[in-house]
Design a protein around this motif. Structure first.
Motif: not given
Lengths: 306, 256
Positions: A10-21, B52-69
């Motif tokens: 199953t895919k991760l639900r959005p609330e399972e992820r942290n909000r902060k970096v 351009k494409d950019f790579i997703l990872c925890e370091y450019n993520r905030d909530a469910d959005s990703y920041r393009s470099p």
């Protein structure tokens, strides 16, 4: 090797992820990965584990064709779909015994003699036995720790010429060295289809080789190949020799081909992923990158480059 | 967690995503830990604005959005999102440009991204990522691979500058899988991952990018060689243990 097959992807639900970096402290955690025995279990519920194990182990055991020692030095029985009589019963045609097996513990708990309905006819057994002996000879020569079996999977009650029948030759070799972080297995399955009308033996083989090395890293080889060959329908002894020769020939050639594939890795295959060095044959000139950017700008302007 | 991580480091590399999902359903209380400690093959998003494409990872993520470099914008758009300071962003832009050239030189294709952010110790952290599809339908120059994936994640912590020197701590992870399919050897597949760390104290005279770049190049090279010679070599050794080549077998006959 205990592998837990649970979960349904199953895919991760959005609330399972942290909000902060996430901070870079995660790299500290990673470095603490060492080879240690599991101090706690992922699953504390025995019942759920047992249910999952009861489902997972037979699948694993059969697909890996594990060999279990039969009591009173009767030899090994191969656990496979070709030798399966019932869910926990596997026939060893060589000793005409049926092994009762505990899949989860991976042991043979006891044996019983195979009854007449489970065994092939005398006519079939003549062919099966001759082939079994030739294969055993080949395996003892070529595999330090190989085990083989020949099972009749079709037409085992055939009384004489005039009908088709089918054998499956299994060759399996396993090397388990978890203390050295290395495990491997070789599995050969050869289908021999004795075709009466055309008086031809249609031979189909499937080889599968796996190796896993996981000391401070995790790497796996997964190699497989299908084969096709044929020979004429002769006497039991002659068929046995012809089949064993065909198998020996293909397997030896395959091993050599694997060696070639490995030798091509560093300078060919791997290069398509990452070169050892740039085309310039020097390390990247980090301090001169302004110069590089300039070159790219010029290249772009002139419409050069890739 | 220990048991979970122990399991994951032994799972067949190609099944790590399935294994992780399974563990997340079994121990959901540890999901954020698991997610932050396990590396999975990198995913990519297209930044339509910059093309351009950019790579997703925890370091450019905030909530469910990703920041393009490239555009420095979050996709999908996000309010009150986190951004690096303007000074660090300048370094980040330069790093992305230079790293793209480095990537081109070694990978002859592929995608790269660099993300930076300030950390608590008055230094900063940079994450350099590369994703390469080396298959013949991707960017594989020689066309030998049916399948070829290389994912590199380099996380480098840079300490505050003191007397013209700075402390650098690089953790590099490589994940790869390759597969060939031909007449003689059939389907031949190797896959795996490896992670190492490197620490150095360097003069900042030539700039941080220079120092970080050299460390990454060195460690990446070491990991590539290690994978090729040591790790894949061990699997090759295992095959020969299971079934020794004919010449060796013949030498054994006198004993039997």
């Amino acid at each position: 090797r205990r592998r837990i097959t649970g979960g349904d992807g199953t895919k991760l639900r959005p609330e399972e992820r942290n909000r902060k970096v996430v901070s870079p402290q995660r790299s500290r955690w990673r470095n603490q990965l060492r080879c240690q025995r599991f101090k706690g279990a992922v699953l504390s519920d025995e019942e759920v584990y047992n249910e999952a194990a009861m489902e997972a182990f037979p699948v694993y055991n059969k697909s890996h064709m594990i060999c279990l020692e039969m009591p009173s030095r009767a030899g090994d029985v191969i656990v496979s779909s070709y030798s399966e009589i019932a869910e926990n019963e596997y026939i060893d045609p060589r000793t005409a015994q049926v092994a009762i097996v505990d899949h989860v513990k991976q042991i043979c708990t006891k044996v019983r003699p195979a009854n007449d309905e489970e065994l092939p006819s005398l006519y079939i057994e003549e062919y099966r036995n001759a082939l079994d002996a030739e294969i055993q000879r080949y395996v003892s020569e070529s595999y330090p720790k190989g085990i083989s079996a020949v099972n009749c999977v079709k037409g085992k009650d055939t009384e004489g010429p005039g009908s088709d029948f089918e054998f499956v030759v299994i060759i399996t070799a396993m090397r388990l060295s978890p203390q050295n972080f290395c495990n491997g297995s070789w599995r050969s399955v050869w289908n021999i289809d004795f075709q009466d009308e055309s008086q031809v033996l249609d031979i189909k083989g499937k080889l599968q080789v796996g190796a896993h090395y996981f000391e401070e890293g995790n790497v796996e080889l997964d190699a497989k190949k299908d084969f096709q060959d044929s020979t004429i329908f002769q006497s039991a002894d002659d068929c046995a020799i012809a089949i064993a020769n065909i198998i020996r020939h293909h397997e030896t050639e395959y091993l050599a081909a694997l060696e070639v594939a490995y030798s091509k890795l560093p300078d060919n295959t791997f290069k398509d992923l990452r070169r050892k060095l740039p085309v310039t044959r020097t390390l990247f000139p980090w301090q001169n990158t302004l110069q590089f950017s300039l070159t790219r700008e010029v290249e772009k302007e002139l419409g050069l480059g890739k | 967690m220990e048991a979970a991580l122990g399991l994951l480091r032994r799972m067949p590399p190609k099944q790590s995503e399935t294994a992780l999902s399974a563990l997340l359903s079994l121990i959901p209380q540890h999901s954020s830990d698991l997610l932050s400690q396990v590396d999975l093959p990198l995913q990519v998003l297209r930044d339509i604005e910059s093309g351009k494409d950019f790579i997703l990872c925890e370091y450019n993520r905030d909530a469910d959005s990703y920041r393009s470099p490239w555009s420095n914008k979050y996709l999908p758009p996000l309010e009150d999102a986190l951004y690096p300071s303007s000074e660090l962003r300048k370094l980040e832009v330069e790093a992305n440009d230079i790293f793209a050239i480095y990537r081109d030189q070694y990978y002859e294709g592929g995608i790269s991204s660099v993300y930076m952010w300030e950390d608590d110790n008055e230094g900063f952290v940079a994450c350099f990522l590369i994703k390469k599809d080396g298959s013949k339908s991707g960017h594989g120059r020689r066309g030998c691979l049916e399948e070829g994936a290389w994912d590199a994640i380099h996380v480098i912590q840079v300490g505050p500058e003191e007397e013209g020197m700075a402390h650098y701590c690089l953790t590099s992870t490589i994940m790869l899988s390759l597969a060939t399919d031909d007449e003689s050897s059939g389907k031949f597949g190797l896959s795996g991952s490896i992670r190492r760390q490197m620490k150095m104290d360097l003069a900042v005279a030539e700039g941080h990018l220079c120092n970080m770049g050299r460390m990454i190049e060195e460690l990446e090279g070491k990991l590539r060689n290690s994978l090729d010679q040591v790790y894949f070599g061990k699997t090759r050794e295992m095959v020969c243990t299971l079934r020794p080549p004919a010449e060796i077998v013949q030498m054994r006959l006198p004993d039997t």
